[in-house]
Design an enzyme around this catalytic site. Structure first.
Site, PDB file in Angstrom:
ATOM      1  N   ASN A  64       0.800  -1.226   0.000  1.00  0.00           N
ATOM      2  CA  ASN A  64       0.000   0.000   0.000  1.00  0.00           C
ATOM      3  C   ASN A  64       0.831   1.273   0.000  1.00  0.00           C
ATOM      4  O   ASN A  64       0.293   2.377   0.080  1.00  0.00           O
ATOM      5  CB  ASN A  64      -0.932   0.008   1.221  1.00  0.00           C
ATOM      6  CG  ASN A  64      -1.921  -1.129   1.186  1.00  0.00           C
ATOM      7  OD1 ASN A  64      -2.649  -1.292   0.216  1.00  0.00           O
ATOM      8  ND2 ASN A  64      -1.933  -1.941   2.231  1.00  0.00           N
ATOM      9  N   GLU A 108      12.362   0.355 -10.065  1.00  0.00           N
ATOM     10  CA  GLU A 108      13.067   1.523  -9.513  1.00  0.00           C
ATOM     11  C   GLU A 108      12.274   2.808  -9.733  1.00  0.00           C
ATOM     12  O   GLU A 108      12.843   3.888  -9.877  1.00  0.00           O
ATOM     13  CB  GLU A 108      14.475   1.673 -10.127  1.00  0.00           C
ATOM     14  CG  GLU A 108      15.328   0.424 -10.146  1.00  0.00           C
ATOM     15  CD  GLU A 108      15.511  -0.189  -8.778  1.00  0.00           C
ATOM     16  OE1 GLU A 108      15.448   0.544  -7.782  1.00  0.00           O
ATOM     17  OE2 GLU A 108      15.708  -1.411  -8.696  1.00  0.00           O
ATOM     18  N   THR A 118       8.328   4.224 -11.553  1.00  0.00           N
ATOM     19  CA  THR A 118       7.742   4.306 -12.878  1.00  0.00           C
ATOM     20  C   THR A 118       8.306   5.498 -13.651  1.00  0.00           C
ATOM     21  O   THR A 118       8.966   6.373 -13.097  1.00  0.00           O
ATOM     22  CB  THR A 118       6.218   4.478 -12.779  1.00  0.00           C
ATOM     23  OG1 THR A 118       5.939   5.732 -12.137  1.00  0.00           O
ATOM     24  CG2 THR A 118       5.587   3.350 -11.986  1.00  0.00           C
TER      25      THR A 118
END
Length: 379
Positions: free
Chosen positions: A129, A363, A365
């Site tokens: 989350n 690593e 977007t």
């Protein structure tokens, strides 16, 4: 900046090309279909010095620079992006974190084993989350005398099941608080520390990706990297190098797909001519080659700045952003040049196509890279 390969880069490229043809290429499809993480292969890569490329020789590594490191990741990824990804994650994340922020005892204890691939390394920041919202992570460490008790979970962790040690970022303060996270080294076999679900992925299927579970994991204070509260700052610096790694991975995939498409276009004949002679194909190849060259320059510039100790967050993000987008475009064009054959597993470009997409996500977007770039431009 010298754009020619140095002697070490030439040696590494030739070594990987020879080794890859014998030990990687024949198994690519098998590993991909089985989603098999080939641990024995990584032991061999350790013997070749490729699992400790950046580790100084005093700790059992190869002691090379980021130029040699990029060369290694690129050449491996030209053959199999999955193997390139795992080599990159091991070198730049887990090993790189300990190399950059470990104390002398920690370096002596772990770096030789990581550099030889006696240990496979994992690195845990992302949570289900809180992908990019690390300040609100739910993996929490609470101090108990000389120990820290860790509870929570991480996901999308490379080598989460097969890794022998993991560097894990935990929250040691209140959510959103300044300097509220701390990094720990956790060894496999520590009670309460286990792997969870293994992801069934579109691409990069031979690079293992799982959850990490922490159930009252007791970790001695000697396993803390740096000081309490340093974790997020450390992670951001590690990710600068990680972005260069993904840029190199992207370049390898792009070059592998391009090489396959170029070769096929010269061998495939239509109307008694190789299809490379048709403008529709030749212009595609020209655009592909130019974009790969531009991505190369961005990547090597970021590496050059890192070698010189310069601040290069913007340049690393640019390299990662552009090279990963280029990899997707090149792989797509390669499939197009192959036509219907490009959609089959008889040719390598369908795998390059599937593997390339992860480069725009791993690593951070492409959108996150744009945030990083714009902040550095504006500030």
């Amino acid at each position: 900046m010298n754009f020619d390969f140095n002697e070490n880069q030439q040696m590494i490229a030739k070594m990987i090309q020879d080794f890859g043809q014998k030990s990687i290429k024949p198994h690519v499809l098998e590993w991909d279909e089985k989603q098999e993480f080939p641990v024995p292969l990584f032991k061999k890569l350790g013997e070749l010095g490729l699992m400790g490329v950046l580790v100084p020789e005093i700790y059992g590594g190869s002691g090379f620079s980021y130029f040699e490191y990029i060369t290694a990741i690129k050449e491996i990824s030209k053959i199999d992006g999955s193997i390139g990804l795992s080599v990159a994650a091991h070198n730049s994340l887990c090993t790189g974190h300990i190399l950059s922020f470990g104390n002398e005892d920690q370096k002596k204890k772990y770096l030789p084993k990581l550099a030889s691939a006696e240990f496979i390394g994992a690195w845990g920041l992302t949570e289900p989350n809180t992908g990019s919202d690390a300040g609100n992570m739910r993996t929490v460490a609470v101090q108990d005398g000389d120990y820290w008790i860790i509870n929570g979970s991480k996901n999308f962790i490379t080598h989460g099941k097969s890794g022998d040690i993991a560097v894990v970022i935990t929250r040691t303060g209140n959510p959103g608080e300044h300097r509220c996270s701390t990094a720990f080294i956790i060894e496999k076999g520590t009670p309460g520390f286990s792997a969870g679900k293994k992801e069934n992925k579109l691409g990069m299927r031979a690079s293992e990706t799982t959850e990490l579970i922490f159930d009252n994991v007791r970790v001695h204070k000697d396993q803390m990297l740096g000081n309490k509260g340093d974790g997020f700052v450390q992670a951001m610096k590690v990710l600068d190098g990680g972005r260069i790694s993904i840029a190199a991975l992207s370049l390898g995939i792009a070059e592998g797909a391009f090489d396959a498409a170029l070769k096929y276009s010269q061998e495939r004949h239509q109307f008694n001519k190789p299809i490379a002679s048709f403008q529709g194909i030749s212009f595609k190849l020209a655009e592909m080659a130019t974009e790969i060259e531009a991505a190369n320059l961005l990547t090597y510039k970021a590496a050059d700045m890192k070698i010189k100790g310069m601040h290069m967050t913007k340049e690393a993000a640019m390299a990662k952003y552009y090279a990963s987008e280029v990899a997707v475009k090149i792989a797509n064009e390669a499939v197009q040049i192959f036509g219907g054959y490009g959609y089959t597993k008889d040719f390598p470009v369908e795998k390059f196509y599937r593997d390339a997409k992860l480069c725009t996500i791993g690593e951070g977007t492409s959108e996150i890279q744009k945030i990083v770039i714009s902040k550095n431009l504006i500030n």
